[in-house]
Design a protein around this motif. Sequence first.
Motif, PDB file in Angstrom:
ATOM      1  N   SER A   1       1.011  -1.146  -0.106  1.00  0.00           N
ATOM      2  CA  SER A   1       0.100  -0.142   0.108  1.00  0.00           C
ATOM      3  C   SER A   1       0.815   1.327   0.025  1.00  0.00           C
ATOM      4  N   SER A   2       0.263   2.647  -0.421  1.00  0.00           N
ATOM      5  CA  SER A   2       1.153   3.713  -0.562  1.00  0.00           C
ATOM      6  C   SER A   2       1.515   4.043   0.833  1.00  0.00           C
ATOM      7  N   ASP A   3       0.598   3.742   2.070  1.00  0.00           N
ATOM      8  CA  ASP A   3       0.840   4.060   3.470  1.00  0.00           C
ATOM      9  C   ASP A   3       2.089   3.558   3.856  1.00  0.00           C
ATOM     10  N   LEU A   4       2.240   2.214   3.430  1.00  0.00           N
ATOM     11  CA  LEU A   4       3.395   1.207   3.887  1.00  0.00           C
ATOM     12  C   LEU A   4       4.517   1.883   3.321  1.00  0.00           C
ATOM     13  N   GLN A   5       4.528   2.127   2.187  1.00  0.00           N
ATOM     14  CA  GLN A   5       5.865   2.729   1.420  1.00  0.00           C
ATOM     15  C   GLN A   5       6.184   3.997   1.831  1.00  0.00           C
ATOM     16  N   THR A   6       5.268   4.861   2.149  1.00  0.00           N
ATOM     17  CA  THR A   6       5.592   6.165   2.918  1.00  0.00           C
ATOM     18  C   THR A   6       6.118   5.961   4.206  1.00  0.00           C
ATOM     19  N   GLU A   7       5.676   4.928   4.890  1.00  0.00           N
ATOM     20  CA  GLU A   7       6.294   4.815   6.202  1.00  0.00           C
ATOM     21  C   GLU A   7       7.786   4.371   6.041  1.00  0.00           C
ATOM     22  N   LYS A   8       7.944   3.501   5.020  1.00  0.00           N
ATOM     23  CA  LYS A   8       9.305   2.909   5.027  1.00  0.00           C
ATOM     24  C   LYS A   8      10.282   3.972   4.516  1.00  0.00           C
ATOM     25  N   MET A   9       9.719   5.007   3.717  1.00  0.00           N
ATOM     26  CA  MET A   9      10.548   5.803   3.131  1.00  0.00           C
ATOM     27  C   MET A   9      11.123   6.777   4.032  1.00  0.00           C
ATOM     28  N   GLY A  10      10.264   6.975   5.302  1.00  0.00           N
ATOM     29  CA  GLY A  10      10.417   7.911   6.355  1.00  0.00           C
ATOM     30  C   GLY A  10      11.554   7.289   7.401  1.00  0.00           C
ATOM     31  N   ASN A  11      11.896   6.009   6.921  1.00  0.00           N
ATOM     32  CA  ASN A  11      13.029   5.614   7.824  1.00  0.00           C
ATOM     33  C   ASN A  11      14.344   6.148   7.686  1.00  0.00           C
ATOM     34  N   LYS A  12      15.030   6.605   9.000  1.00  0.00           N
ATOM     35  CA  LYS A  12      16.291   7.162   9.135  1.00  0.00           C
ATOM     36  C   LYS A  12      17.255   6.490   8.341  1.00  0.00           C
ATOM     37  N   ASN A  13      17.107   5.137   8.124  1.00  0.00           N
ATOM     38  CA  ASN A  13      18.259   4.728   7.371  1.00  0.00           C
ATOM     39  C   ASN A  13      18.554   4.879   6.117  1.00  0.00           C
ATOM     40  N   VAL A  14      17.324   5.255   5.429  1.00  0.00           N
ATOM     41  CA  VAL A  14      17.122   5.328   3.863  1.00  0.00           C
ATOM     42  C   VAL A  14      17.868   6.871   3.806  1.00  0.00           C
ATOM     43  N   LYS A  15      18.890   6.917   2.835  1.00  0.00           N
ATOM     44  CA  LYS A  15      19.337   8.035   2.612  1.00  0.00           C
ATOM     45  C   LYS A  15      19.110   8.381   1.179  1.00  0.00           C
ATOM     46  N   ASP A  16      18.463   7.426   0.241  1.00  0.00           N
ATOM     47  CA  ASP A  16      17.903   7.713  -0.967  1.00  0.00           C
ATOM     48  C   ASP A  16      17.139   9.023  -1.080  1.00  0.00           C
ATOM     49  N   LYS A  17      17.193   9.686  -2.154  1.00  0.00           N
ATOM     50  CA  LYS A  17      16.422  10.921  -2.339  1.00  0.00           C
ATOM     51  C   LYS A  17      15.117  10.421  -3.558  1.00  0.00           C
ATOM     52  N   PRO A  18      13.867  11.130  -3.367  1.00  0.00           N
ATOM     53  CA  PRO A  18      13.255  11.159  -4.581  1.00  0.00           C
ATOM     54  C   PRO A  18      13.833  11.709  -5.723  1.00  0.00           C
ATOM     55  N   ILE A  19      13.410  11.354  -6.905  1.00  0.00           N
ATOM     56  CA  ILE A  19      14.004  11.950  -8.156  1.00  0.00           C
ATOM     57  C   ILE A  19      13.356  13.236  -8.469  1.00  0.00           C
ATOM     58  N   ALA A  20      11.948  13.600  -7.700  1.00  0.00           N
ATOM     59  CA  ALA A  20      11.378  14.856  -7.856  1.00  0.00           C
ATOM     60  C   ALA A  20      10.491  15.106  -6.591  1.00  0.00           C
ATOM     61  N   TYR A 184       2.084  10.756  -2.123  1.00  0.00           N
ATOM     62  CA  TYR A 184       1.413  11.971  -1.510  1.00  0.00           C
ATOM     63  C   TYR A 184       1.473  11.893  -0.245  1.00  0.00           C
ATOM     64  N   GLU A 185       1.986  12.817   0.571  1.00  0.00           N
ATOM     65  CA  GLU A 185       1.894  12.745   1.953  1.00  0.00           C
ATOM     66  C   GLU A 185       1.259  13.980   2.496  1.00  0.00           C
ATOM     67  N   ARG A 196       9.492  20.173  17.418  1.00  0.00           N
ATOM     68  CA  ARG A 196       8.247  19.932  16.551  1.00  0.00           C
ATOM     69  C   ARG A 196       7.895  21.001  15.669  1.00  0.00           C
ATOM     70  N   ARG A 197       7.727  20.664  14.409  1.00  0.00           N
ATOM     71  CA  ARG A 197       7.304  21.392  13.261  1.00  0.00           C
ATOM     72  C   ARG A 197       6.396  20.831  12.212  1.00  0.00           C
ATOM     73  N   LYS A 198       5.872  21.731  11.706  1.00  0.00           N
ATOM     74  CA  LYS A 198       4.908  21.375  10.776  1.00  0.00           C
ATOM     75  C   LYS A 198       5.406  21.016   9.352  1.00  0.00           C
ATOM     76  N   ILE A 199       5.066  19.953   8.660  1.00  0.00           N
ATOM     77  CA  ILE A 199       5.653  19.717   7.419  1.00  0.00           C
ATOM     78  C   ILE A 199       4.491  19.806   6.438  1.00  0.00           C
ATOM     79  N   HIS A 200       4.740  20.573   5.319  1.00  0.00           N
ATOM     80  CA  HIS A 200       3.607  20.935   4.188  1.00  0.00           C
ATOM     81  C   HIS A 200       3.324  19.567   3.477  1.00  0.00           C
TER      82      HIS A 200
END
Length: 217
Positions: A1-20, A184-185, A196-200
């Motif tokens: 699911s997109s929620d799971l993928q979003t959660e895993k992309m938030g993992n601090k060990n992931v240093k890769d960046k989105p291409i856009a 989309y997040e 604590r800060r707001k992320i758009h």
Amino acid sequence: SSDLQTEKMGNKNVKDKPIAQSFAKNTNYRFVCFKDYISPPKFINIDFKEMEKNLSGPEYDQMKQNFEDLSDKINEFMKEEYEMEDRQSVNTKWNLINPLLKVLFLVEVVLIFVFTLEAWISRTYLQSLLYAFLPVLFLIILLAFGFDYFFGTKKMNKRVNNKIEFAVEAWNLINEQNGVFAVYEPERWKGNGMKRRKIHQTLNLWKRDLLCNINTI
């Protein structure tokens, strides 16, 4: 699911960046630092730096156009949402409440300074400071954190987010053969305490092989 993928992309060990990547922002102001909350946020100024490193030529041009079309589609959804009667009513109220919060905060800072100085000069207890501080602080907290509860903005946000997520899923199916995946997040809070800060609202474009690596973490 997109929620799971979003959660895993938030993992601090992931240093890769989105291409856009793009963040939805409201750039309209009523006066100086007072935003116009009746105007919808928009995905603008998409960052394609990573895409330039990974794609080139016609492939880059086509994918860039496809992602811009998706962001335009989401902007249309947000524009439609902000034209709805219940959303306009709430945002009109927030246009009044938000400046009030900022003024109250400024008054609070002045009161703290004045009464602290008075207590230091007279060497009295800070009881007078508390009397001035607590009521205003309570009102600020009530207005700032109770707004969503009292005016039902969470329900409205869920309404538009569902439309956006459906559009993103449809876009992903069409562009699956291109080896990319959009995520989309919704707007969210990050961090704890003073950090604590707001992320758009965020729209990311990932390479599918990168997602496969992320999902194995």
